[in-house]
Design a protein around this motif. Structure first.
Motif, PDB file in Angstrom:
ATOM      1  N   ALA A   1      36.538  34.271  32.745  1.00  0.00           N
ATOM      2  CA  ALA A   1      36.036  34.622  34.064  1.00  0.00           C
ATOM      3  C   ALA A   1      34.778  33.847  34.426  1.00  0.00           C
ATOM      4  CB  ALA A   1      35.764  36.126  34.141  1.00  0.00           C
TER       5      ALA A   1
ATOM      6  N   HIS B   1      44.458  36.487  37.472  1.00  0.00           N
ATOM      7  CA  HIS B   1      44.243  35.069  37.184  1.00  0.00           C
ATOM      8  C   HIS B   1      43.579  34.896  35.822  1.00  0.00           C
ATOM      9  CE1 HIS B   1      43.042  30.875  37.790  1.00  0.00           C
ATOM     10  NE2 HIS B   1      41.859  31.244  37.310  1.00  0.00           N
ATOM     11  N   VAL B   2      42.599  35.770  35.526  1.00  0.00           N
ATOM     12  CA  VAL B   2      41.899  35.682  34.243  1.00  0.00           C
ATOM     13  C   VAL B   2      42.875  35.871  33.087  1.00  0.00           C
ATOM     14  CG1 VAL B   2      40.161  36.767  32.768  1.00  0.00           C
ATOM     15  CG2 VAL B   2      39.674  36.399  35.182  1.00  0.00           C
TER      16      VAL B   2
ATOM     17  N   VAL C   1      36.579  36.075  40.606  1.00  0.00           N
ATOM     18  CA  VAL C   1      37.942  35.683  40.257  1.00  0.00           C
ATOM     19  C   VAL C   1      38.822  36.923  40.165  1.00  0.00           C
ATOM     20  CG1 VAL C   1      37.337  33.559  39.039  1.00  0.00           C
ATOM     21  CG2 VAL C   1      37.336  35.720  37.794  1.00  0.00           C
ATOM     22  N   ASP C   2      40.111  36.733  40.385  1.00  0.00           N
ATOM     23  CA  ASP C   2      41.086  37.799  40.288  1.00  0.00           C
ATOM     24  C   ASP C   2      41.405  38.076  38.817  1.00  0.00           C
ATOM     25  OD1 ASP C   2      43.388  39.469  41.388  1.00  0.00           O
ATOM     26  OD2 ASP C   2      44.429  38.027  40.099  1.00  0.00           O
TER      27      ASP C   2
ATOM     28  N   GLY D   1      34.318  30.774  33.602  1.00  0.00           N
ATOM     29  CA  GLY D   1      34.645  29.355  33.651  1.00  0.00           C
ATOM     30  C   GLY D   1      34.419  28.626  32.347  1.00  0.00           C
TER      31      GLY D   1
ATOM     32  N   ARG E   1      44.737  23.627  33.420  1.00  0.00           N
ATOM     33  CA  ARG E   1      45.056  23.823  34.839  1.00  0.00           C
ATOM     34  C   ARG E   1      46.523  23.506  35.113  1.00  0.00           C
ATOM     35  NH1 ARG E   1      40.038  21.141  35.667  1.00  0.00           N
ATOM     36  NH2 ARG E   1      41.170  19.206  36.160  1.00  0.00           N
TER      37      ARG E   1
END
Length: 381
Positions: A311, A158-159, A154-155, A313, A358
Motif C-alpha cells: 500500500a 488492488h493491494v 489505494v483500493d 508503494g 505491473r
C-alpha cells in the motif's frame, strides 16, 4: 523369535540424577530404574529376547509394554521405518510436533473457567507488559501515514492483487522516513486498548495474536532510509519511536551471514527482525502447544507487513532462512526469554522489478521475483 530395540520416538534425559524417558507421542514422562537404564544401551540395536536372562527378559517385556522398546515387524516399528517428511526433518522436529500436538482426551477449559483462572493469575502475578523498552538512544519518527488510513490512497482489492515478493531493490531510491514510520505503526503499533474487568488493559493491533498477548517485538535494521541513520534499532511501539541497539550500518558480509547467504537482503531499505517475548504468551497459556501460536502470530504479522508495504508503494520479502544465534547475539537476546523468529525486508523495487510486477498485475505472464545474483544462481554479482 521376538527381536526388540529402543523406540526411535522416545527421548531420554537426566533429571536430579535419574534418567527420564520422555514419550512425546503419548505425552508421558517417567523415571527409569538403574536396571532399565543399563539395559537400554545393548538394546539400541535389534536383540533377541531369548538372549536375555530371566529378570532382564521380564524387564524388557515391561519396557516393551511401555513403548520404550518396539518389536521387530510391529506397527510401531513400521511407522518408524516409513519414509515421510519426518524422516527428513529429523528427530528434533518430530519431537516438537508430537510434544505440542493435542490428543483426543486432552481437557480444555471453558471460557468461564479460563476467565476465572486468568483473574486468579493476575492477582498472583501481574501480566507482563505488552511493550518492551530496550534502553538505547531514542530516534523519533515522523508522523507517517495518518491513523485513519486515508493517506494510503489505494483500493484494498488492488493491494491484495498487487502483493508480491520482491527481491530486487533500487539502491538509488531510499525508503522515506515517513514510509518507515507508517510501516511500523500499521504493522506493530497499538491501535486500541480494552479494559477487561479483573484482568487489566489489553492491547489490540492490526494483526491478531493468541489471547491478545502480542508476544512479537520488531527490531528494524535501517540500511537505506532517508532521514534515519543506519543502524540496528528496537521499535518502541508504545511511544512510536526507535531505540538504538547498535549504531551504524551492519557490514554487508555480516548481514548476509544473518540471512543464510541471501545476498539480496543487503539491498533492502530496512529489515524488520521479529522476535517473541516468551513470558507474554506463557503467562496465559502454559502448554507446549503455545510455542506453535508464536509462529501463527508471525504469519499474521508478516502478511500485514506485506500488505502495508504494498500500500505504501514498497516491495517486501519474508525469510526464515536465518542464522538465529548470530542475530540473537546482536540483539542481546537469550533464547530462554526472547527468541528470534524471522524477518521481513522492505525497499523500493528497482525499475525492472516494478515493470515486471505491473505487467503481471495487468494480465501479463506470471513469475517469481529472483534476485539475479550468485545466491539464486541467475547472476554473478
Amino acid at each position: 523369535m521376538t527381536r526388540v530395540r529402543v523406540s526411535r520416538l522416545v527421548f531420554f534425559h537426566w533429571r536430579n540424577g535419574q534418567m527420564v524417558c520422555d514419550d512425546p507421542l503419548r505425552h508421558r514422562q517417567f523415571a527409569l530404574s538403574a536396571a532399565a537404564e543399563s539395559l537400554l544401551r545393548p538394546l539400541s540395536h535389534w536383540t533377541d529376547l531369548r538372549e536375555l536372562d530371566g529378570e532382564l527378559s521380564e524387564l524388557a517385556q515391561r519396557l516393551l509394554a511401555a513403548h520404550v522398546l518396539v518389536a521387530e515387524g510391529s506397527p510401531e516399528h513400521l511407522l518408524e521405518e516409513r519414509e515421510s517428511p519426518w524422516s527428513t526433518w529429523g528427530s528434533a522436529a518430530t519431537y516438537y510436533h508430537l510434544a505440542t500436538r493435542t490428543r483426543r482426551d486432552d481437557a480444555f477449559l471453558t471460557a468461564a473457567e479460563d476467565t476465572a483462572e486468568i483473574r486468579r493469575r493476575v492477582t498472583a502475578q501481574p501480566s507482563p507488559s505488552p511493550f518492551k523498552t530496550h534502553g538505547g538512544q531514542v530516534v523519533r519518527l515522523p508522523e507517517g501515514v495518518s491513523p485513519d488510513g486515508t493517506d494510503f490512497g489505494v483500493d484494498f482489492g488492488h493491494v491484495l492483487r498487487a502483493r508480491r515478493t520482491t527481491r530486487r531493490f533500487s539502491a538509488a531510491d531510499p525508503v522515506s522516513a515517513e514510509q518507515l514510520s507508517g510501516l511500523l505503526r500499521w504493522v506493530a503499533g497499538p491501535f486500541h486498548r480494552i479494559d477487561v474487568p479483573g484482568v487489566g488493559s489489553v492491547v489490540l493491533k492490526t494483526s491478531p495474536s493468541g489471547g491478545a498477548r502480542h508476544a512479537i517485538e520488531v527490531y528494524p535494521v535501517v540500511l537505506n532510509v532517508s532521514g534515519v541513520p543506519s543502524g540496528v534499532y528496537h521499535y518502541r511501539a508504545r511511544d512510536h519511536c526507535l531505540e538504538t541497539v547498535r549504531p551504524g550500518r551492519p557490514d554487508s558480509g555480516e548481514l548476509v551471514h544473518w540471512c543464510g547467504g541471501q545476498l539480496y537482503a543487503d539491498t533492502a531499505g530496512v529489515l524488520l527482525l521479529y522476535t517473541a517475548v516468551l513470558r507474554r504468551s506463557a503467562w496465559k497459556y502454559r502448554t507446549g502447544r503455545t510455542y506453535r501460536t508464536l509462529f501463527m502470530d508471525l504469519g499474521h504479522l508478516s502478511q500485514t507487513a506485506y500488505l502495508v508495504a504494498t500500500a505504501l508503494g514498497l516491495g517486501a520479502f519474508f525469510t526464515a532462512a536465518t542464522r538465529d544465534e548470530a542475530i540473537e547475539e546482536v540483539l542481546g537476546l537469550t533464547w530462554e526469554e526472547e527468541i528470534f523468529l524471522g524477518l521481513t525486508g522492505v525497499g523500493v523495487p528497482d525499475e525492472t522489478e516494478s515493470r515486471r510486477q505491473r505487467e503481471m498485475l495487468a494480465g501479463g505472464p506470471a513469475g517469481f521475483s529472483f534476485a539475479m545474483d550468485a545466491w539464486d544462481g541467475l547472476g554473478t554479482t
